[in-house]
Scaffold this motif. Structure first.
Motif, mmCIF file in Angstrom:
data_model
loop_
_atom_site.group_PDB
_atom_site.id
_atom_site.type_symbol
_atom_site.label_atom_id
_atom_site.label_comp_id
_atom_site.label_asym_id
_atom_site.label_seq_id
_atom_site.Cartn_x
_atom_site.Cartn_y
_atom_site.Cartn_z
ATOM 1 N N ASN A 197 0.826 -1.290 0.180
ATOM 2 C CA ASN A 197 0.113 -0.025 0.048
ATOM 3 C C ASN A 197 1.055 1.230 -0.047
ATOM 4 O OD1 ASN A 197 -1.455 2.196 1.849
ATOM 5 N ND2 ASN A 197 -3.155 1.019 0.700
ATOM 6 N N PRO A 198 0.980 2.026 -1.209
ATOM 7 C CA PRO A 198 1.796 3.304 -1.042
ATOM 8 C C PRO A 198 1.641 4.163 -0.005
ATOM 9 C CG PRO A 198 0.781 2.703 -3.178
ATOM 10 C CD PRO A 198 -0.031 1.889 -2.233
ATOM 11 N N SER A 199 0.553 4.401 0.432
ATOM 12 C CA SER A 199 0.429 5.460 1.547
ATOM 13 C C SER A 199 1.176 4.722 2.626
ATOM 14 C CB SER A 199 -1.218 5.558 1.931
ATOM 15 O OG SER A 199 -1.409 6.464 3.004
ATOM 16 N N LEU A 200 0.760 3.594 3.350
ATOM 17 C CA LEU A 200 1.381 2.743 4.377
ATOM 18 C C LEU A 200 2.862 2.785 4.339
ATOM 19 C CD1 LEU A 200 -1.072 0.084 5.503
ATOM 20 C CD2 LEU A 200 -0.653 2.272 6.384
ATOM 21 N N VAL A 201 3.592 2.546 2.913
ATOM 22 C CA VAL A 201 4.800 2.497 2.753
ATOM 23 C C VAL A 201 5.641 3.814 3.071
ATOM 24 C CG1 VAL A 201 6.829 2.166 1.132
ATOM 25 C CG2 VAL A 201 4.893 0.684 1.436
ATOM 26 N N TYR A 202 4.800 4.961 2.462
ATOM 27 C CA TYR A 202 5.225 6.236 2.598
ATOM 28 C C TYR A 202 5.216 6.608 4.108
ATOM 29 C CZ TYR A 202 4.903 11.317 2.808
ATOM 30 O OH TYR A 202 5.306 12.814 2.910
ATOM 31 N N SER A 203 4.357 6.229 4.940
ATOM 32 C CA SER A 203 4.305 6.432 6.492
ATOM 33 C C SER A 203 5.565 5.735 7.073
ATOM 34 C CB SER A 203 2.914 5.907 7.037
ATOM 35 O OG SER A 203 1.811 6.516 6.373
ATOM 36 N N ILE A 204 5.925 4.343 6.677
ATOM 37 C CA ILE A 204 6.888 4.024 7.188
ATOM 38 C C ILE A 204 8.109 4.805 7.353
ATOM 39 C CG2 ILE A 204 8.367 1.777 7.259
ATOM 40 C CD1 ILE A 204 6.070 0.235 6.408
ATOM 41 N N PHE A 205 8.438 5.013 6.204
ATOM 42 C CA PHE A 205 9.771 5.807 6.018
ATOM 43 C C PHE A 205 9.633 7.327 6.460
ATOM 44 C CE2 PHE A 205 10.292 2.114 3.261
ATOM 45 C CZ PHE A 205 11.587 1.743 3.427
ATOM 46 N N ARG A 206 8.597 7.925 6.290
ATOM 47 C CA ARG A 206 8.298 9.318 6.828
ATOM 48 C C ARG A 206 8.488 9.526 8.148
ATOM 49 N NH1 ARG A 206 7.213 14.582 4.663
ATOM 50 N NH2 ARG A 206 7.826 15.718 6.333
ATOM 51 N N ALA A 225 2.378 -1.044 10.264
ATOM 52 C CA ALA A 225 2.328 -1.063 8.622
ATOM 53 C C ALA A 225 3.182 -2.096 8.354
ATOM 54 C CB ALA A 225 2.736 0.506 8.074
ATOM 55 N N VAL A 226 4.365 -2.313 8.781
ATOM 56 C CA VAL A 226 5.249 -3.273 8.573
ATOM 57 C C VAL A 226 4.631 -4.736 8.639
ATOM 58 C CG1 VAL A 226 7.432 -4.513 9.487
ATOM 59 C CG2 VAL A 226 7.458 -2.004 8.862
ATOM 60 N N LEU A 227 3.738 -4.891 9.935
ATOM 61 C CA LEU A 227 3.244 -6.231 10.077
ATOM 62 C C LEU A 227 2.214 -6.393 8.974
ATOM 63 C CD1 LEU A 227 2.820 -5.897 14.086
ATOM 64 C CD2 LEU A 227 4.418 -7.312 12.420
ATOM 65 N N LEU A 228 1.604 -5.378 8.674
ATOM 66 C CA LEU A 228 0.344 -5.391 7.422
ATOM 67 C C LEU A 228 1.030 -5.864 6.062
ATOM 68 C CD1 LEU A 228 -2.081 -2.598 8.173
ATOM 69 C CD2 LEU A 228 -2.587 -5.060 8.349
ATOM 70 N N HIS A 229 2.320 -5.417 5.828
ATOM 71 C CA HIS A 229 3.073 -5.927 4.778
ATOM 72 C C HIS A 229 3.809 -7.401 4.876
ATOM 73 C CE1 HIS A 229 2.233 -1.768 3.673
ATOM 74 N NE2 HIS A 229 2.296 -2.229 2.364
ATOM 75 N N GLY A 230 3.642 -8.153 6.014
ATOM 76 C CA GLY A 230 3.774 -9.322 6.097
ATOM 77 C C GLY A 230 5.245 -9.334 6.548
ATOM 78 N N PHE A 267 16.970 0.535 13.225
ATOM 79 C CA PHE A 267 15.686 -0.079 12.874
ATOM 80 C C PHE A 267 15.815 -1.120 11.847
ATOM 81 C CE2 PHE A 267 14.233 3.742 14.742
ATOM 82 C CZ PHE A 267 13.295 3.527 15.755
ATOM 83 N N GLU A 268 15.488 -2.264 11.904
ATOM 84 C CA GLU A 268 15.822 -3.081 10.923
ATOM 85 C C GLU A 268 14.380 -3.860 10.691
ATOM 86 O OE1 GLU A 268 19.451 -5.972 10.550
ATOM 87 O OE2 GLU A 268 17.899 -7.352 11.044
ATOM 88 N N PHE A 269 13.818 -3.864 9.520
ATOM 89 C CA PHE A 269 12.472 -4.511 9.238
ATOM 90 C C PHE A 269 12.593 -4.888 7.783
ATOM 91 C CE2 PHE A 269 12.701 0.071 7.834
ATOM 92 C CZ PHE A 269 12.009 0.308 6.860
ATOM 93 N N THR A 270 11.690 -5.788 7.448
ATOM 94 C CA THR A 270 11.251 -6.517 6.390
ATOM 95 C C THR A 270 9.923 -6.067 5.545
ATOM 96 O OG1 THR A 270 10.544 -8.329 7.386
ATOM 97 C CG2 THR A 270 12.706 -8.355 7.016
ATOM 98 N N LEU A 271 9.935 -6.090 4.428
ATOM 99 C CA LEU A 271 8.771 -5.945 3.705
ATOM 100 C C LEU A 271 8.690 -7.056 2.414
ATOM 101 C CD1 LEU A 271 8.739 -1.960 2.966
ATOM 102 C CD2 LEU A 271 7.355 -3.392 4.770
ATOM 103 N N LYS A 272 7.578 -7.700 2.675
ATOM 104 C CA LYS A 272 7.436 -8.903 1.697
ATOM 105 C C LYS A 272 7.383 -8.424 0.273
ATOM 106 C CE LYS A 272 4.848 -13.446 1.844
ATOM 107 N NZ LYS A 272 3.918 -14.153 2.169
#
Length: 306
Positions: A197-206, A280-285, A300-305
């Protein structure tokens, strides 16, 4: 099986084990028979009937216990969710009260003093405006968290270029970074594409960048990098700033958790940024962790599927 309740999982597992054992015992007569043969003795049929009766009785008892177990788990989960909602409601009310009280205080003062000097009046209006912006940001963050909590199924997942989104954020934050003499090193490879989801991905990094700008300290460096695995992109976001004490690390993703409450409010933080990042990270698996950086800041270390 993963969609079944705990009680049903237990019921099915026990019944399968009992059925396999009973059939093996009956068909092979306590493991003495080497081949499957028709029952030639009345005792075999009696044993089979007895096993079926025992199995039916066991199934009835297990079913009742499983239902009772599921009901108990549901009650405990409902009580826990209600407690969390009460705490969240109290936190929201507390956070809303501060900017609302400030806005009312400034506007009441202006209205009660018609002879207030223009410079003082403008100063109060500017403070009122700042509090209104903070209130708007808080309401937006609350709305986003509610969407992720209760309407996640309505979020549209599409082809999303993470590199392009981060590039846009870098341009948007140039002035804020320059004001605090900070450097952002965007080391992401081009065209990192995921289904998201572009909006949530934006929210992660912003939110991560804004968090670093607000709290890492002046003159620090922010580094963003990524590497891919078979199914995920692994992102690292770090700074060499002041960092935080170890006892705060396990709680930084909690809603409204603040390390320094007075400083957080003075710079306009809502206390929800990192909670939004985690959800948002969890919703992206994916998964996300935070630790002290080798350079002394926060990483921070995180993964996006993919």
């Amino acid at each position: 099986m993963k969609h079944l309740s705990e009680g049903r999982k237990m019921f099915i597992s026990v019944m399968v084990v009992f059925a396999v054992y009973a059939l093996t015992f009956i068909l092979f007569e306590d493991y003495d028979r080497k081949f499957l043969e028709p029952f030639d003795e009345v005792s075999d049929w009696h044993l089979l009937l007895f096993s079926l009766v025992v199995m039916a009785g066991l199934a009835l008892l297990l079913h009742r216990y499983a239902r009772s177990m599921d009901e108990r788990i549901s009650r405990e989960q409902a009580a826990k969710e209600n407690q969390m909602r009460r705490e969240l409601t109290q936190n929201i009310a507390h956070e809303l009260k501060t900017p609302v009280a400030s806005i009312l205080g400034y506007t009441d003062t202006i209205l009660d003093d018609p002879q207030m000097p223009p410079d003082t009046q403008r100063q109060f209006i500017e403070r009122t405006n700042a509090q209104a912006h903070r209130l708007t940001a808080l309401l937006q963050d609350i709305s986003m968290l509610n969407r992720m909590d209760y309407a996640a199924h309505q979020l549209t997942m599409e082809r999303t270029d993470v590199s392009a989104i981060v590039g846009d954020i870098v341009q948007e934050t140039v002035i804020a970074l320059k004001k605090r003499h900070m450097t952002l090193n965007n080391c992401l490879p081009p065209h990192i594409v995921i289904k998201g989801n572009p909006s949530l991905v934006y929210s992660i990094f912003r939110n991560l960048i804004d968090n670093a700008i607000n709290y890492a300290g002046e003159g620090t460096n922010i580094d963003i990098s990524a590497e891919q695995t078979d199914n995920y992109w692994m992102f690292r976001f770090s700074d060499n700033g002041v960092g935080i004490a170890l006892e705060h690390l396990p709680r930084i993703f909690e809603r409204f958790y603040r390390i320094d409450k007075s400083r957080s409010r003075s710079i306009g933080g809502t206390g929800l940024g990192l909670a939004i990042v985690k959800n948002a990270v969890l919703l992206h698996g994916g998964t996300i962790t935070a630790r002290q950086s080798e350079n002394g800041g926060l990483e921070f270390e995180f993964t996006l599927k993919k």
